[in-house]
Scaffold this motif. Structure first.
Motif, PDB file in Angstrom:
ATOM      1  N   THR A 210       0.834  -1.203   0.000  1.00 40.19           N
ATOM      2  CA  THR A 210       0.000   0.000   0.000  1.00 40.19           C
ATOM      3  C   THR A 210       0.867   1.251   0.000  1.00 40.19           C
ATOM      4  O   THR A 210       0.586   2.227  -0.709  1.00 40.19           O
ATOM      5  CB  THR A 210      -0.943  -0.008   1.215  1.00 40.19           C
ATOM      6  N   ALA A 211       1.936   1.233   0.789  1.00 40.07           N
ATOM      7  CA  ALA A 211       2.853   2.371   0.821  1.00 40.07           C
ATOM      8  C   ALA A 211       3.549   2.555  -0.527  1.00 40.07           C
ATOM      9  O   ALA A 211       3.745   3.687  -0.986  1.00 40.07           O
ATOM     10  CB  ALA A 211       3.884   2.177   1.937  1.00 40.07           C
ATOM     11  N   ILE A 212       3.903   1.443  -1.158  1.00 44.94           N
ATOM     12  CA  ILE A 212       4.536   1.518  -2.477  1.00 44.94           C
ATOM     13  C   ILE A 212       3.585   2.139  -3.494  1.00 44.94           C
ATOM     14  O   ILE A 212       3.948   3.038  -4.260  1.00 44.94           O
ATOM     15  CB  ILE A 212       4.958   0.114  -2.955  1.00 44.94           C
ATOM     16  N   LEU A 213       2.341   1.664  -3.500  1.00 37.84           N
ATOM     17  CA  LEU A 213       1.358   2.177  -4.452  1.00 37.84           C
ATOM     18  C   LEU A 213       1.043   3.643  -4.189  1.00 37.84           C
ATOM     19  O   LEU A 213       0.826   4.420  -5.124  1.00 37.84           O
ATOM     20  CB  LEU A 213       0.079   1.335  -4.382  1.00 37.84           C
ATOM     21  N   ASP A 214       1.028   4.011  -2.918  1.00 34.25           N
ATOM     22  CA  ASP A 214       0.783   5.412  -2.572  1.00 34.25           C
ATOM     23  C   ASP A 214       1.901   6.293  -3.139  1.00 34.25           C
ATOM     24  O   ASP A 214       1.641   7.386  -3.652  1.00 34.25           O
ATOM     25  CB  ASP A 214       0.692   5.565  -1.055  1.00 34.25           C
ATOM     26  N   ALA A 215       3.139   5.803  -3.067  1.00 33.63           N
ATOM     27  CA  ALA A 215       4.260   6.555  -3.633  1.00 33.63           C
ATOM     28  C   ALA A 215       4.141   6.670  -5.145  1.00 33.63           C
ATOM     29  O   ALA A 215       4.638   7.627  -5.740  1.00 33.63           O
ATOM     30  CB  ALA A 215       5.581   5.886  -3.254  1.00 33.63           C
ATOM     31  N   ARG A 216       3.479   5.697  -5.771  1.00 36.01           N
ATOM     32  CA  ARG A 216       3.255   5.748  -7.223  1.00 36.01           C
ATOM     33  C   ARG A 216       1.964   6.474  -7.581  1.00 36.01           C
ATOM     34  O   ARG A 216       1.591   6.546  -8.750  1.00 36.01           O
ATOM     35  CB  ARG A 216       3.175   4.327  -7.784  1.00 36.01           C
ATOM     36  N   HIS A 217       1.269   6.975  -6.562  1.00 37.76           N
ATOM     37  CA  HIS A 217      -0.021   7.664  -6.739  1.00 37.76           C
ATOM     38  C   HIS A 217      -1.080   6.740  -7.339  1.00 37.76           C
ATOM     39  O   HIS A 217      -1.895   7.147  -8.183  1.00 37.76           O
ATOM     40  CB  HIS A 217       0.151   8.906  -7.626  1.00 37.76           C
TER      41      HIS A 217
ATOM     42  N   PRO B 285      -4.402   4.181  -6.604  1.00 45.33           N
ATOM     43  CA  PRO B 285      -5.482   4.058  -5.619  1.00 45.33           C
ATOM     44  C   PRO B 285      -5.447   2.700  -4.911  1.00 45.33           C
ATOM     45  O   PRO B 285      -4.962   1.711  -5.469  1.00 45.33           O
ATOM     46  CB  PRO B 285      -6.747   4.187  -6.464  1.00 45.33           C
ATOM     47  N   PRO B 286      -5.961   2.624  -3.666  1.00 41.79           N
ATOM     48  CA  PRO B 286      -5.970   1.347  -2.936  1.00 41.79           C
ATOM     49  C   PRO B 286      -6.806   0.272  -3.613  1.00 41.79           C
ATOM     50  O   PRO B 286      -6.592  -0.916  -3.379  1.00 41.79           O
ATOM     51  CB  PRO B 286      -6.554   1.725  -1.567  1.00 41.79           C
ATOM     52  N   THR B 287      -7.749   0.673  -4.470  1.00 48.40           N
ATOM     53  CA  THR B 287      -8.561  -0.327  -5.175  1.00 48.40           C
ATOM     54  C   THR B 287      -7.727  -1.192  -6.103  1.00 48.40           C
ATOM     55  O   THR B 287      -8.150  -2.280  -6.499  1.00 48.40           O
ATOM     56  CB  THR B 287      -9.661   0.361  -6.010  1.00 48.40           C
ATOM     57  N   SER B 288      -6.526  -0.730  -6.448  1.00 52.53           N
ATOM     58  CA  SER B 288      -5.668  -1.540  -7.301  1.00 52.53           C
ATOM     59  C   SER B 288      -5.162  -2.780  -6.575  1.00 52.53           C
ATOM     60  O   SER B 288      -4.627  -3.694  -7.220  1.00 52.53           O
ATOM     61  CB  SER B 288      -4.486  -0.715  -7.820  1.00 52.53           C
ATOM     62  N   LEU B 289      -5.338  -2.836  -5.258  1.00 50.14           N
ATOM     63  CA  LEU B 289      -5.081  -4.055  -4.493  1.00 50.14           C
ATOM     64  C   LEU B 289      -6.364  -4.827  -4.216  1.00 50.14           C
ATOM     65  O   LEU B 289      -6.385  -6.054  -4.233  1.00 50.14           O
ATOM     66  CB  LEU B 289      -4.392  -3.729  -3.162  1.00 50.14           C
ATOM     67  N   ILE B 290      -7.427  -4.097  -3.961  1.00 52.25           N
ATOM     68  CA  ILE B 290      -8.693  -4.733  -3.604  1.00 52.25           C
ATOM     69  C   ILE B 290      -9.246  -5.538  -4.778  1.00 52.25           C
ATOM     70  O   ILE B 290      -9.715  -6.676  -4.601  1.00 52.25           O
ATOM     71  CB  ILE B 290      -9.715  -3.673  -3.147  1.00 52.25           C
ATOM     72  N   VAL B 291      -9.176  -4.980  -5.969  1.00 50.49           N
ATOM     73  CA  VAL B 291      -9.730  -5.655  -7.144  1.00 50.49           C
ATOM     74  C   VAL B 291      -9.068  -7.013  -7.392  1.00 50.49           C
ATOM     75  O   VAL B 291      -9.760  -8.032  -7.547  1.00 50.49           O
ATOM     76  CB  VAL B 291      -9.635  -4.750  -8.393  1.00 50.49           C
TER      77      VAL B 291
ATOM     78  N   GLY C  74      -6.833  -9.914   4.214  1.00 45.44           N
ATOM     79  CA  GLY C  74      -6.263  -8.838   3.417  1.00 45.44           C
ATOM     80  C   GLY C  74      -7.293  -7.821   2.957  1.00 45.44           C
ATOM     81  O   GLY C  74      -7.061  -6.613   3.008  1.00 45.44           O
ATOM     82  N   LEU C  75      -8.452  -8.300   2.543  1.00 41.92           N
ATOM     83  CA  LEU C  75      -9.519  -7.390   2.122  1.00 41.92           C
ATOM     84  C   LEU C  75     -10.003  -6.543   3.289  1.00 41.92           C
ATOM     85  O   LEU C  75     -10.297  -5.344   3.143  1.00 41.92           O
ATOM     86  CB  LEU C  75     -10.673  -8.193   1.520  1.00 41.92           C
ATOM     87  N   SER C  76     -10.095  -7.149   4.455  1.00 40.71           N
ATOM     88  CA  SER C  76     -10.522  -6.404   5.638  1.00 40.71           C
ATOM     89  C   SER C  76      -9.538  -5.273   5.939  1.00 40.71           C
ATOM     90  O   SER C  76      -9.935  -4.167   6.262  1.00 40.71           O
ATOM     91  CB  SER C  76     -10.603  -7.353   6.837  1.00 40.71           C
ATOM     92  N   LEU C  77      -8.246  -5.553   5.803  1.00 40.57           N
ATOM     93  CA  LEU C  77      -7.240  -4.526   6.031  1.00 40.57           C
ATOM     94  C   LEU C  77      -7.318  -3.437   4.970  1.00 40.57           C
ATOM     95  O   LEU C  77      -7.310  -2.239   5.280  1.00 40.57           O
ATOM     96  CB  LEU C  77      -5.842  -5.157   6.016  1.00 40.57           C
ATOM     97  N   ALA C  78      -7.412  -3.833   3.699  1.00 45.13           N
ATOM     98  CA  ALA C  78      -7.394  -2.864   2.600  1.00 45.13           C
ATOM     99  C   ALA C  78      -8.613  -1.964   2.589  1.00 45.13           C
ATOM    100  O   ALA C  78      -8.554  -0.819   2.133  1.00 45.13           O
ATOM    101  CB  ALA C  78      -7.272  -3.601   1.271  1.00 45.13           C
ATOM    102  N   GLN C  79      -9.731  -2.477   3.088  1.00 44.28           N
ATOM    103  CA  GLN C  79     -10.973  -1.710   3.057  1.00 44.28           C
ATOM    104  C   GLN C  79     -11.200  -0.892   4.324  1.00 44.28           C
ATOM    105  O   GLN C  79     -12.179  -0.145   4.409  1.00 44.28           O
ATOM    106  CB  GLN C  79     -12.152  -2.668   2.839  1.00 44.28           C
ATOM    107  N   SER C  80     -10.309  -1.054   5.303  1.00 46.20           N
ATOM    108  CA  SER C  80     -10.495  -0.330   6.574  1.00 46.20           C
ATOM    109  C   SER C  80     -10.020   1.104   6.475  1.00 46.20           C
ATOM    110  O   SER C  80      -9.288   1.481   5.578  1.00 46.20           O
ATOM    111  CB  SER C  80      -9.722  -1.059   7.684  1.00 46.20           C
TER     112      SER C  80
END
Length: 335
Positions: A292-299, A301-307, A329-335
């Motif tokens: 999530t931190a890596i993706l945030d640095a790349r700008h 969205p968190p949905t790119s993990l949830i999907v 994992g979904l519970s963490l990503a959606q919190s």
């Protein structure tokens, strides 16, 4: 300790100044800073910062590689200045097969050498068969194995098990074994140490252990893990299709962007498989927090993990343990 010196060394690494970095550390040694402190309180934390700068997209892969190479050269130069005659037993230090992050293991080997052990450092990604052959030939008092990434734990288990069959007790270390070394115990390693100082103290005081632990992997009697590994490419394709449906703009991705996405989906599948292997959702959720931190640095969205996690969950309808880790994992990503 050595806070200002860390900033200076990091700046030298950032400028790819090998000569300056080496001279700086050797000058500190000549001025009386103990070599163990230079290794563990200067080089090691600076290298952690190098990794953080790469992970947060502030440094390129090339910059990280250059800095790591210089750190290795600094350690080698310091080693050449600090000869020590062995007064203790023989310890072989090696990275797991497939583990290419070798600097941490090198630091362990150097600290053990400074404390009087005869150390043999075998380097990165040593195949199990070659390591075992070497142990048979040399008969060391211990073998210390390093693993930086939990995704390598299935390989680590095979190496631990194979080494122990030679009669050589296995000490493991590295962040790959989880907080408090929780997965080292699961794999049946004789000992775990969070760092080089702790490894040295363990070998000095409580080695070898009277009763080596038993691996806690009874859940592997089912075929969920090997089948999950076989379905890796299929899962990546399913998740990639789900992402393209969710994000139509992906149709305009350059080839490099598509390759990076496929690589990330592969990491997601690999860490899921590793969590299934040790039967611990923490392995998967810790990876997701880092990703999530890596993706945030790349700008991104968190949905790119949830999907993709949802896509994996739907595809793995007959994999109860994998589904449980995905739900965590979904519970963490959606919190």
């Amino acid at each position: 300790m050595l806070t200002a010196e860390r900033d200076k060394l990091f700046a030298l690494l950032g400028n790819a100044d090998e000569r300056g970095a080496t001279a700086f550390v050797l000058d500190l040694f000549e001025d009386g800073t103990p070599p163990e402190d230079l290794l563990l309180d200067l080089v090691a934390p600076v290298q952690v910062k190098v990794g953080d700068f790469w992970a947060t997209n502030r440094w390129s892969v090339a910059q990280e590689h250059a800095a790591t190479h210089i750190s290795e050269r600094v350690v080698a130069a310091l080693s050449a200045r600090t000869p020590v005659s062995p007064t203790r037993g023989h310890v072989v230090v090696s990275c797991m097969d497939g583990e290419w992050h070798a600097l941490a293991a090198r630091l362990v080997a150097e600290v053990l050498r400074l404390r009087g052990w005869r150390t043999t450092f075998l380097g990165a990604s040593v195949p199990a068969a070659h390591l075992v052959s070497y142990l048979h030939q040399e008969g060391p008092d211990a073998v210390a194995l390093s693993c930086a990434l939990p995704v390598r734990l299935p390989h680590a288990h095979r190496m631990v098990e194979t080494c122990q069959r030679t009669g050589v007790p296995v000490l493991v270390g590295g962040s790959g074994f989880g907080p408090g070394g929780r997965w080292a115990r699961v794999l049946g390693a004789a000992g775990w140490a969070p760092g080089a100082r702790e490894a040295a103290e363990l070998l000095e005081r409580r080695w070898p252990p009277e009763e080596p632990p038993r691996a806690q992997l009874d859940h592997l009697v089912d075929d969920e893990y090997p089948t999950l590994v076989k379905r890796r490419e299929e899962l990546i394709e399913i998740a990639l299709a789900a992402l393209r449906e969710e994000f139509p703009a992906m149709a305009n991705y350059a080839e490099r962007q598509v390759e990076a996405t496929i690589e990330d989906l592969g990491h997601l599948a690999d860490f899921l498989a590793a969590a299934v292997y040790v039967q611990d959702s923490l392995l998967f959720t810790d990876f997701l927090a880092w990703m999530t931190a890596i993706l945030d640095a790349r700008h991104m969205p968190p949905t790119s993990l949830i999907v993709p996690m949802r896509a994996y969950w739907q595809a793995l309808y007959d994999f109860p343990r994998a589904r449980g880790h995905l739900e965590a994992g979904l519970s963490l990503a959606q919190s």
